[in-house]
Design an enzyme around this catalytic site. Structure first.
Site, PDB file in Angstrom:
ATOM      1  N   GLY A   1       0.826  -1.212   0.000  1.00  0.00           N
ATOM      2  CA  GLY A   1       0.000   0.000   0.000  1.00  0.00           C
ATOM      3  C   GLY A   1       0.858   1.259   0.000  1.00  0.00           C
TER       4      GLY A   1
ATOM      5  CE1 TYR B   1      -9.971   0.068   7.610  1.00  0.00           C
ATOM      6  CE2 TYR B   1     -10.834   1.285   9.497  1.00  0.00           C
ATOM      7  CZ  TYR B   1      -9.798   0.998   8.633  1.00  0.00           C
ATOM      8  OH  TYR B   1      -8.589   1.618   8.789  1.00  0.00           O
TER       9      TYR B   1
ATOM     10  N   GLY C   1       1.579   5.801   2.867  1.00  0.00           N
ATOM     11  CA  GLY C   1       2.690   5.140   2.205  1.00  0.00           C
ATOM     12  C   GLY C   1       3.622   6.123   1.505  1.00  0.00           C
TER      13      GLY C   1
ATOM     14  N   GLY D   1      -0.197   4.726  -1.443  1.00  0.00           N
ATOM     15  CA  GLY D   1      -1.304   5.465  -0.829  1.00  0.00           C
ATOM     16  C   GLY D   1      -0.820   6.686  -0.051  1.00  0.00           C
TER      17      GLY D   1
HETATM   18  N1  NAD Z   1      -5.739   7.518   6.965  1.00  0.00           N
HETATM   19  C1  NAD Z   1      -6.207   7.289   8.187  1.00  0.00           C
HETATM   20  O1  NAD Z   1      -6.829   8.155   8.829  1.00  0.00           O
HETATM   21  C2  NAD Z   1      -5.970   5.957   8.846  1.00  0.00           C
HETATM   22  C3  NAD Z   1      -6.422   5.789  10.163  1.00  0.00           C
HETATM   23  C4  NAD Z   1      -6.228   4.561  10.783  1.00  0.00           C
HETATM   24  C5  NAD Z   1      -5.571   3.536  10.114  1.00  0.00           C
HETATM   25  N2  NAD Z   1      -5.141   3.728   8.823  1.00  0.00           N
HETATM   26  C6  NAD Z   1      -4.493   2.595   8.150  1.00  0.00           C
HETATM   27  O2  NAD Z   1      -3.323   3.040   7.499  1.00  0.00           O
HETATM   28  C7  NAD Z   1      -3.111   2.284   6.306  1.00  0.00           C
HETATM   29  C8  NAD Z   1      -2.867   3.204   5.128  1.00  0.00           C
HETATM   30  O3  NAD Z   1      -3.971   4.074   4.994  1.00  0.00           O
HETATM   31  P1  NAD Z   1      -3.991   5.282   3.973  1.00  0.00           P
HETATM   32  O4  NAD Z   1      -4.765   6.374   4.623  1.00  0.00           O
HETATM   33  O5  NAD Z   1      -2.636   5.550   3.458  1.00  0.00           O
HETATM   34  O6  NAD Z   1      -4.932   4.664   2.849  1.00  0.00           O
HETATM   35  P2  NAD Z   1      -4.880   4.809   1.242  1.00  0.00           P
HETATM   36  O7  NAD Z   1      -6.187   4.312   0.775  1.00  0.00           O
HETATM   37  O8  NAD Z   1      -4.409   6.153   0.829  1.00  0.00           O
HETATM   38  O9  NAD Z   1      -3.738   3.778   0.849  1.00  0.00           O
HETATM   39  C9  NAD Z   1      -3.952   2.420   0.775  1.00  0.00           C
HETATM   40  C10 NAD Z   1      -3.130   1.887  -0.381  1.00  0.00           C
HETATM   41  O10 NAD Z   1      -3.371   0.483  -0.455  1.00  0.00           O
HETATM   42  C11 NAD Z   1      -3.567   0.143  -1.799  1.00  0.00           C
HETATM   43  N3  NAD Z   1      -4.444  -1.030  -1.884  1.00  0.00           N
HETATM   44  C12 NAD Z   1      -5.768  -1.116  -1.591  1.00  0.00           C
HETATM   45  N4  NAD Z   1      -6.211  -2.344  -1.865  1.00  0.00           N
HETATM   46  C13 NAD Z   1      -5.152  -3.049  -2.338  1.00  0.00           C
HETATM   47  C14 NAD Z   1      -4.968  -4.375  -2.806  1.00  0.00           C
HETATM   48  N5  NAD Z   1      -6.008  -5.243  -2.842  1.00  0.00           N
HETATM   49  N6  NAD Z   1      -3.749  -4.757  -3.228  1.00  0.00           N
HETATM   50  C15 NAD Z   1      -2.693  -3.896  -3.205  1.00  0.00           C
HETATM   51  N7  NAD Z   1      -2.797  -2.627  -2.777  1.00  0.00           N
HETATM   52  C16 NAD Z   1      -4.014  -2.211  -2.343  1.00  0.00           C
HETATM   53  C17 NAD Z   1      -4.231   1.339  -2.445  1.00  0.00           C
HETATM   54  O11 NAD Z   1      -4.042   1.372  -3.852  1.00  0.00           O
HETATM   55  C18 NAD Z   1      -3.534   2.484  -1.732  1.00  0.00           C
HETATM   56  O12 NAD Z   1      -2.406   2.925  -2.456  1.00  0.00           O
HETATM   57  C19 NAD Z   1      -4.332   1.376   6.158  1.00  0.00           C
HETATM   58  O13 NAD Z   1      -3.981   0.094   6.621  1.00  0.00           O
HETATM   59  C20 NAD Z   1      -5.366   1.984   7.062  1.00  0.00           C
HETATM   60  O14 NAD Z   1      -6.230   1.004   7.592  1.00  0.00           O
HETATM   61  C21 NAD Z   1      -5.326   4.914   8.184  1.00  0.00           C
END
Ligand code: NAD
Ligand code: ZN
Length: 376
Positions: free
Chosen positions: A11, A187, A17, A14
């Site tokens: 990921g 989720y 990331g 994202g």
């Molecule tokens: N942003 C927040 O507020 C927040 C809060 C709590 C936890 N998180 C956790 O942090 C992590 C990252 O979150 P983020 O905000 O960067 O999310 P995001 O959606 O921006 O990034 C997630 C990335 O995962 C990739 N992805 C999704 N499904 C996929 C698959 N099947 N195969 C390969 N890649 C895949 C997407 O293309 C994306 O680039 C996640 O695990 C999320 O649960 C985020």
């Protein structure tokens, strides 16, 4: 010289990331990304031009075992971020969320359990959503953990949870990691499953693990196109379009907004600190901000004209309050949040203005919920 030098970030394309990749590259780490550029999140199906030559990209689904084998070869650390992240969407895409979040994590661990590897550390991005409601204090009963608010309670606009033992009013306090997990969405349930899988397999395989429970992360790079996540993304699009900002409940519900640079700091500390191993840590700013307050701050940061509008609408499964107790991460990882909400909000707004103006997706997302009787 740090322990971990070559890092797989699932990921990694994202929001969190990419911010992590920029920071790690500056420090000279080797980075490999496994990401399928999920179309709900990525308008451009590629990494930013300045990252293309900086990382190795495996464009594949995290559910694909062959891709996982290839991705894990030769790296010594993993930051596992690839996840579907829409809380409300997870309530009707149950099997899909379970596959991408829980099953793919199991697959990753299965690869490590069945072939030689060089992984010393796995850092998991978990979420405050696994707590459900946060911790509260009752004058008589001390620290209490109320369950989810019932549909009947929300219907009568009684927004605040009450003491589960005596029914008295209670006050939100920082939520410690020892709080009893009580996921209220699919989720959240999948994030909790990820935690257990990683902690248990890490222990049996002799791999150091660190579980980080992020609060609400915001900052440059967050998806402005995914209508299922991120109040700040949704509202910034509406402010730019001069549309109303509907605020659920009475606007006093609160969240802990943490800037992505502080989340990156926590991930880096968790990767390199042995004292993190086997641990679970809250990552937040450690302070609650009401949704009404954050909406007003955002409007100000944009110099916007619209004002937030409290609608009294609500969504089943939403929590009232939760903010992080940072005692553990402060003492074991020497973590300290650095970005103030005001500066963070200004930086976020100026980044948003440099981005194309997305369609507003809020009305459509809300319609889906209403159709399924999950919003009133
Ligand atoms: N942003 C927040 O507020 C927040 C809060 C709590 C936890 N998180 C956790 O942090 C992590 C990252 O979150 P983020 O905000 O960067 O999310 P995001 O959606 O921006 O990034 C997630 C990335 O995962 C990739 N992805 C999704 N499904 C996929 C698959 N099947 N195969 C390969 N890649 C895949 C997407 O293309 C994306 O680039 C996640 O695990 C999320 O649960 C985020
Ligand atoms: Zn009580």
């Amino acid at each position: 010289m740090k322990h971990i030098m070559n890092i797989l970030i699932t990921g990694g394309a994202g929001f969190i990331g990419q911010n992590l990749v920029y920071s790690l590259r500056k420090q000279g780490f080797g980075i490999r990304i496994l990401d399928n550029f999920s179309p709900q999140i990525h308008v451009t199906q590629s990494l930013p031009a300045d990252l293309v030559d900086q990382v190795e990209l495996i464009r594949a689904d995290v559910r694909d075992r062959d891709a996982l084998e290839q991705a894990l070869a030769g790296v010594d650390g993993v930051v596992h971020l690839a996840t579907e992240t829409g809380t409300a969407q997870s309530m009707y895409q149950i099997a899909h969320y379970n596959n991408v979040n829980s099953q793919a994590t199991a697959q990753l661990l299965d690869v490590l359990a069945n072939a030689p590897h060089s992984i010393k550390k796995i850092v998991l991005a978990s979420s405050r959503s696994i707590y459900g409601e946060g911790a509260y204090n009752c004058e008589t009963h001390g620290l209490v953990y109320p369950g989810a608010r019932s549909a009947a309670q929300l219907k009568s606009h009684q927004w605040d949870p009450v003491c589960p033992q005596c029914g008295a009013s209670i006050v939100a306090v920082p939520t410690p990691e020892a709080a009893r997990p009580s996921p209220a969405s699919i989720y959240a349930a999948t994030k909790y499953a990820q935690e257990d899988l990683i902690r248990i397999a890490g222990d049996s395989l002799g791999i150091g693990t660190a579980i980080l429970r992020f609060q609400n992360v915001y900052g440059a790079g967050q998806s402005l196109n995914n209508p299922y996540t991120g109040i700040l993304s949704i509202f910034s699009t509406r402010i730019r379009r001069g549309m109303s900002l509907p605020i659920f409940e009475d606007g006093q519900e609160s969240r802990d907004f943490v800037h992505v640079s502080d989340v990156v700091q926590a991930i880096e500390l968790a990767l390199q600190t042995d004292a993190a191993n086997g641990g679970t840590f809250n990552v937040g700013a450690g302070e609650p901000t009401s949704v009404l307050e954050i909406a007003n701050m955002l409007v100000d940061a944009f110099d916007g004209k619209v004002r937030p509008e409290v609608t009294g609408q609500y969504r089943l499964g939403d929590i009232r309050h939760c903010y992080a107790d940072l005692t553990q991460i402060r003492s074991k990882l020497r973590f300290e949040p650095k970005m103030s909400l005001k500066s963070g909000m200004e930086e976020f707004a100026s980044w948003v203005l440099s981005q194309p103006l997305p369609e507003d997706g809020l009305d459509k997302a809300n319609e889906e919920l209403k159709k399924r009787k999950m919003m009133s």
